[in-house]
Scaffold this motif. Structure first.
Motif, short mmCIF file in Angstrom:
data_model
loop_
_atom_site.label_atom_id
_atom_site.label_comp_id
_atom_site.label_asym_id
_atom_site.label_seq_id
_atom_site.Cartn_x
_atom_site.Cartn_y
_atom_site.Cartn_z
N ALA A 1 -6.52 -87.31 -5.63
CA ALA A 1 -7.91 -86.93 -5.92
C ALA A 1 -7.98 -85.81 -6.96
CB ALA A 1 -8.60 -86.50 -4.63
N LEU A 2 -6.84 -85.44 -7.52
CA LEU A 2 -6.79 -84.27 -8.40
C LEU A 2 -6.59 -84.65 -9.87
CD1 LEU A 2 -4.37 -82.02 -6.30
CD2 LEU A 2 -6.87 -81.99 -6.30
N ASP A 3 -7.14 -83.81 -10.76
CA ASP A 3 -6.84 -83.95 -12.18
C ASP A 3 -5.36 -83.60 -12.40
OD1 ASP A 3 -9.48 -84.47 -12.65
OD2 ASP A 3 -9.99 -82.38 -13.02
N PRO A 4 -4.76 -84.18 -13.46
CA PRO A 4 -3.33 -83.94 -13.71
C PRO A 4 -2.94 -82.46 -13.73
CG PRO A 4 -4.12 -85.68 -15.14
CD PRO A 4 -5.32 -85.17 -14.40
N GLU A 5 -3.78 -81.62 -14.35
CA GLU A 5 -3.37 -80.20 -14.46
C GLU A 5 -3.42 -79.48 -13.11
OE1 GLU A 5 -7.72 -80.18 -15.89
OE2 GLU A 5 -5.98 -81.50 -15.97
N LEU A 6 -4.22 -80.00 -12.17
CA LEU A 6 -4.30 -79.39 -10.84
C LEU A 6 -3.19 -79.91 -9.92
CD1 LEU A 6 -8.16 -79.55 -10.22
CD2 LEU A 6 -6.82 -77.62 -11.08
N THR A 7 -2.62 -81.04 -10.31
CA THR A 7 -1.57 -81.67 -9.51
C THR A 7 -0.31 -80.82 -9.45
OG1 THR A 7 -2.41 -83.88 -9.97
CG2 THR A 7 -0.09 -83.75 -9.40
N VAL A 8 -0.04 -80.13 -10.55
CA VAL A 8 1.23 -79.40 -10.70
C VAL A 8 1.44 -78.39 -9.58
CG1 VAL A 8 2.57 -77.86 -12.21
CG2 VAL A 8 1.22 -79.71 -13.20
N GLY A 9 0.41 -77.58 -9.29
CA GLY A 9 0.53 -76.55 -8.25
C GLY A 9 0.82 -77.14 -6.88
N VAL A 10 0.16 -78.27 -6.59
CA VAL A 10 0.36 -78.93 -5.29
C VAL A 10 1.79 -79.47 -5.19
CG1 VAL A 10 -0.38 -80.83 -3.80
CG2 VAL A 10 -2.08 -79.49 -5.06
N LEU A 11 2.25 -80.14 -6.25
CA LEU A 11 3.61 -80.69 -6.24
C LEU A 11 4.65 -79.57 -6.16
CD1 LEU A 11 3.34 -83.61 -8.83
CD2 LEU A 11 3.41 -83.77 -6.35
N GLN A 67 8.80 -76.88 -3.04
CA GLN A 67 9.30 -75.68 -2.34
C GLN A 67 9.60 -76.02 -0.87
OE1 GLN A 67 6.64 -72.37 -2.89
NE2 GLN A 67 7.87 -70.98 -1.66
N LEU A 68 8.71 -76.78 -0.24
CA LEU A 68 8.93 -77.21 1.15
C LEU A 68 10.21 -78.05 1.26
CD1 LEU A 68 5.43 -78.34 2.46
CD2 LEU A 68 6.72 -76.32 3.12
N ALA A 69 10.40 -78.94 0.29
CA ALA A 69 11.60 -79.78 0.29
C ALA A 69 12.86 -78.92 0.19
CB ALA A 69 11.54 -80.78 -0.87
N GLU A 70 12.81 -77.91 -0.67
CA GLU A 70 13.96 -77.00 -0.83
C GLU A 70 14.23 -76.23 0.46
OE1 GLU A 70 12.95 -74.69 -4.26
OE2 GLU A 70 13.13 -76.44 -5.59
#
Length: 256
Positions: free
Chosen positions: A181-191, A196-199
């Motif tokens: 539901a996010l614009d591409p530039e807003l996606t980066v912070g979420v990913l 970080q959680l994966a790490e």
């Protein structure tokens, strides 16, 4: 890091909506600290799979185990669930983040994080507050703790939704297309928050169309189509050397 503890076991899962089969005998296993990315075309059953895992949908047949406890068992080709009290306890190991952020609009960011631990887990506010504040620092939104969700961008709201889930100290995180539901530039912070959680070795199942995330952050990738798992492999093999024609043609379209 290798870990052989099985966190999620789904065997022979069947689910239909109004006699239309959506999951056709799905089986999968997720180990502790594993990040499993689930990709595939719309209508392939990916979101239904997650919703069956946390009982937003009930399965028709099959067996689900979470951390070695049965949530549902197949008895005479019909799924039989454990009682509500046991369900609540077992489901307490998992939290889910949706496409829509589902934050409480009448509560501040901080209040959104405090709500479930205080009312569901019966924790004292003094106990939860430092955890919630630390999570907001971690996602870079501590300065917004007194803001209402409507004052945040979509990407910020989704990061708050992730922090709210983490505030429940889950062992497993489920993500259903968290950036769709996010614009591409807003996606980066979420990913980045999810990476970080994966790490940090969080066990995760992520339904996503973000191939970069699946490639970089997942331990295994599943490709689903028509209610079946067509292929499963570690990301290097999956993206560089897919075995199934359906997978090859899907990736070709996605990676154009």
């Amino acid at each position: 890091m290798e870990n052989n503890t099985t966190m999620i076991q789904m065997d022979n899962i069947y689910k239909s909506f109004n006699t239309v089969p959506v999951l056709k005998g799905i089986s999968l296993e997720v180990k502790k600290s594993e990040v499993l990315a689930v990709i595939g075309p719309s209508g392939s059953g990916k979101s239904t799979l997650l919703r069956c895992l946390n009982t937003l949908e009930t399965i028709d047949d099959g067996t689900i185990k979470i951390k070695d406890e049965y949530l549902a068992k197949s008895v005479d080709h019909k799924a039989v669930y454990v009682d509500k009290k046991a369900q609540k306890r077992i489901l307490g190991h998992m939290c889910m983040v949706f496409q829509q952020f589902n934050l409480f609009p009448h509560m501040t960011v901080l209040e959104n994080l405090l709500e479930a631990p205080i009312h569901v887990k019966k924790m004292a506010k003094t106990e939860v507050l430092p955890i919630a504040e630390e999570l907001l620092r971690k996602i870079g939104l501590f300065a917004k703790k007194d803001a209402f969700p409507s004052r945040l961008s979509g990407g910020q709201q989704q990061r708050v939704a992730i922090a709210r889930a983490l505030c429940m100290s889950p062992d497993i995180m489920l993500f259903d297309e968290p950036t769709s539901a996010l614009d591409p530039e807003l996606t980066v912070g979420v990913l980045n928050t999810m990476r970080q959680l994966a790490e940090e070795q969080m066990t995760m199942i992520v339904v996503t169309h973000e191939m970069g995330f699946a490639h970089d952050a997942a331990n295994n990738v599943i490709f689903m189509a028509d209610g079946n798992i067509i292929e499963k492999a570690p990301p290097q093999d999956f993206f560089n050397n897919p075995q199934e024609e359906r997978t090859k043609s899907f990736l070709k379209n996605m990676l154009k």
